[in-house]
Design a protein around this motif. Structure first.
Motif, PDB file in Angstrom:
ATOM      1  N   GLY A  62     103.419  47.698  -1.811  1.00  0.00           N
ATOM      2  CA  GLY A  62     103.832  46.492  -1.103  1.00  0.00           C
ATOM      3  C   GLY A  62     103.303  45.263  -1.836  1.00  0.00           C
ATOM      4  N   ASP A  63     102.196  45.438  -2.567  1.00  0.00           N
ATOM      5  CA  ASP A  63     101.629  44.356  -3.363  1.00  0.00           C
ATOM      6  C   ASP A  63     101.328  44.887  -4.762  1.00  0.00           C
ATOM      7  N   ALA A  64     102.361  45.464  -5.359  1.00  0.00           N
ATOM      8  CA  ALA A  64     102.294  45.933  -6.750  1.00  0.00           C
ATOM      9  C   ALA A  64     101.105  46.862  -7.028  1.00  0.00           C
ATOM     10  N   VAL A 213      87.160  43.489 -10.656  1.00  0.00           N
ATOM     11  CA  VAL A 213      87.126  43.606  -9.204  1.00  0.00           C
ATOM     12  C   VAL A 213      88.011  42.539  -8.563  1.00  0.00           C
ATOM     13  N   ASP A 214      88.988  43.002  -7.836  1.00  0.00           N
ATOM     14  CA  ASP A 214      89.922  42.127  -7.133  1.00  0.00           C
ATOM     15  C   ASP A 214      89.191  41.356  -6.025  1.00  0.00           C
ATOM     16  N   MET A 215      89.447  40.073  -5.919  1.00  0.00           N
ATOM     17  CA  MET A 215      88.895  39.236  -4.840  1.00  0.00           C
ATOM     18  C   MET A 215      87.424  39.554  -4.546  1.00  0.00           C
ATOM     19  N   HIS A 338      99.099  38.292 -14.156  1.00  0.00           N
ATOM     20  CA  HIS A 338     100.267  38.738 -13.388  1.00  0.00           C
ATOM     21  C   HIS A 338     100.483  37.899 -12.128  1.00  0.00           C
ATOM     22  N   ASP A 339      99.566  36.965 -11.846  1.00  0.00           N
ATOM     23  CA  ASP A 339      99.694  36.096 -10.665  1.00  0.00           C
ATOM     24  C   ASP A 339     100.118  34.676 -11.026  1.00  0.00           C
ATOM     25  N   LEU A 340     100.072  34.345 -12.293  1.00  0.00           N
ATOM     26  CA  LEU A 340     100.279  32.954 -12.707  1.00  0.00           C
ATOM     27  C   LEU A 340     101.631  32.784 -13.392  1.00  0.00           C
TER      28      LEU A 340
END
Ligand code: NOJ
Ligand code: CA
Length: 540
Positions: A62-64, A213-215, A338-340
């Motif tokens: 759902g979020d890659a 580490v994500d977030m 991948h977010d920008l």
């Protein structure tokens, strides 16, 4: 360095791979791990010696893949755990490292831990997520929660999208009137924390070289000064130092002064808290939107031909973080991710060259987002896997002029995302043949960085000419007796400046340059720069 730091990080250049779109080895239209292995020689040829792989674990996507359903299992579409192990060993054969993506703060609602946690009947996982104690009453902002989906009488706190429930790392200051807010030392919270280290150990023991580490700052709730979140990471770092001293801990925190003090070896300075990246490449106004904004409407970033940006806007934040952290860890300003919005969006190849000359000579650890090295464009596309505006930065890698640009042999309508439809889309094969290509410049810059201690992560960074709303930006990188001078002019305006250059002496060589001329006489330097130009000089 005041702390034990993996030696390889000092000369590391990372390559970020979004696995869905890198290389499809079996023709099902989606990139996979054997595909990454096929392309390791290419990554090596680029001069990158480390990889950051976006999440590759079981997930409903759902979020890659940032919605993990099993941290211990590679997603079918990418291959098997054995493929990931083979990727580690194939990379290691080439002297390259592979870091994985750890989504520490949340899972997918499809994760069996969450499914158990949502049960009415108490079980081992009841407290692994954060639930209020009343299905109608939602918690106060900044917490956000979802109600009415499960029978358990409570709403669950989310970390990002609705299907990404926050794992329970406890509350820094639990409200005594809200007993569902557990303290950080609650046994169930401690179990979640142990599980995170267990996941890391599992993959480090298989051959992984670290984690992004994500977030990373999102873990403990109500932790306004981040003290408790930092304590958690410091404990993790102590385990790294003791048991995995060669592994890297990389934060998506975007506040190096906190992240590096929390024990991370590297922190990205991108958007959320410190807009360093956006002051350089895309103005703040874009940051919440993840959308394709024309450069002219993005405010005034420094790397904008119009020349309305301000290097001081970047430098002030950057140095505020670099000063206190440079003996402890590294800051990274990536080419993108991948977010920008893609770096190439709104920029010519010449402008991209100037951006790379800058990024590859900054202190800290460079990250090249796959495809940026050939100037892949941002494509306007409908959302895929929770990408929204980010989707345009996630299109398949363009390898050659063959079918689907060499990404996959699947029919075009079966591809994970469409290939850039432009006739003149850049490709690796095309640029490899052209000695003047962006790709070959990136290779040159990477090779230069790896062999020059002054340009490595810990070399000194000394601004020489950095004036508000003026160009060029000139800085030194030095270590021991090695000395580099770098001049950057991203604007369309020519510039002429002079400055003291005692440190350079009279003998220097031009290492790489475009439209710039340096002369030094009696310790005075004169620099003439055309519009959109750069120069990298080394003392002899
Ligand atoms: C940051 C990741 O880079 C992004 O892609 C993801 O959507 C969020 N964290 C949520 O995990
Ligand atoms: Ca595939």
């Amino acid at each position: 360095m005041q702390r034990p730091t993996p030696a390889w990080l000092f000369t590391a250049i990372f390559y970020e791979i979004y696995p869905q779109s890198f290389r499809d080895s079996n023709g099902d239209g989606i990139g996979d791990l054997p595909g990454v292995i096929e392309k390791l020689d290419y990554i090596e040829s680029l001069g990158c010696n480390a990889i950051w792989l976006n999440p590759c674990f079981e997930s409903p996507f759902g979020d890659a893949g940032y919605d993990v359903a099993d941290f211990y299992k590679v997603a079918k579409r990418y291959g098997t755990n054995a493929d990931l192990k083979r990727l580690f060993s194939e990379a290691h054969k080439r002297g390259m490292k592979v870091c994985l993506d750890l989504v520490a703060g949340h899972t997918s609602t499809a994760h069996p831990w969450f499914q158990a946690s949502a049960q009415v009947k108490k079980n081992k996982y009841t407290n692994w997520y954060i639930w209020t104690d009343n299905g109608w009453r939602e918690p106060k902002a900044p917490l956000s929660s979802i109600k009415g989906v499960y029978d358990r009488n409570g709403t669950y706190i989310t970390n990002f999208f609705a299907f990404q429930p926050a794992l329970n790392f406890g509350f820094a200051h639990p409200d005594p009137n809200q007993p569902w807010q557990l303290p950080v030392d609650h046994p169930d919270v401690k179990a979640v924390r142990r599980e995170m280290m267990k996941i890391m150990k599992f993959w480090l023991d298989q051959g992984a070289d670290g984690f992004r580490v994500d977030m990373a700052s999102s873990l403990v709730k109500g932790d306004t000064d981040y003290k408790e979140t930092m304590k958690f990471w410091q404990e993790i770092r102590a385990i790294y130092d003791r048991d995995y001293p060669d592994a890297a801990l990389i934060a998506e925190w975007s506040f190096p002064n906190l992240a590096i003090n929390a024990g991370f070896h590297i922190d990205f300075m991108i958007h959320f808290n410190t807009p360093a990246y956006t002051t350089l490449f895309r103005h703040e106004t874009e940051r919440d939107a993840f959308r394709m904004t024309p450069l002219e409407e993005c405010g005034h970033s420094f790397f904008d031909k119009a020349g309305k940006g301000d290097i001081k806007a970047f430098l002030d934040i950057y140095q505020e973080h670099l000063g206190p952290t440079k003996e402890l860890g590294f800051i990274s300003i990536p080419t993108g991710n991948h977010d920008l919005t893609r770096l190439a969006h709104g920029r010519t190849i010449a402008e991209l060259e100037v951006a790379f000359a800058f990024l590859m000579t900054l202190p800290g650890v460079p990250y090249i987002y796959m495809g940026d090295e050939i100037g892949m464009r941002h494509i306007d596309l409908p959302s895929k896997e929770g990408g929204f505006g980010r989707t345009g930065a996630r299109t398949p890698m363009q390898w050659d002029s063959g079918r689907n640009a060499g990404f996959s042999i699947a029919p075009a309508n079966k591809l994970y995302l469409p290939i850039d439809p432009a006739k003149d889309r850049p490709t690796v094969a095309g640029q490899s043949r052209d000695p003047k290509s962006l790709l070959n410049l990136v290779r040159k810059l990477a090779a230069l960085r790896v062999k020059s201690p002054a340009l490595a992560a810990h070399g000194e960074f000394i601004p020489v000419y950095a004036k508000a709303k003026k160009v060029p930006f000139v800085y030194r990188r030095s270590l021991n007796s090695e000395e580099y001078l770098i001049a950057i002019n991203p604007t369309k305006y020519a510039a002429k400046i002079s400055f003291d250059a005692t440190y350079l002496g009279d003998k220097f060589e031009t290492v790489v340059c475009r439209g710039a001329k340096l002369s030094v006489k009696k310790e005075k330097a004169r620099l003439e720069m055309k519009g959109v130009s750069y120069g990298i000089y080394r003392k002899r």
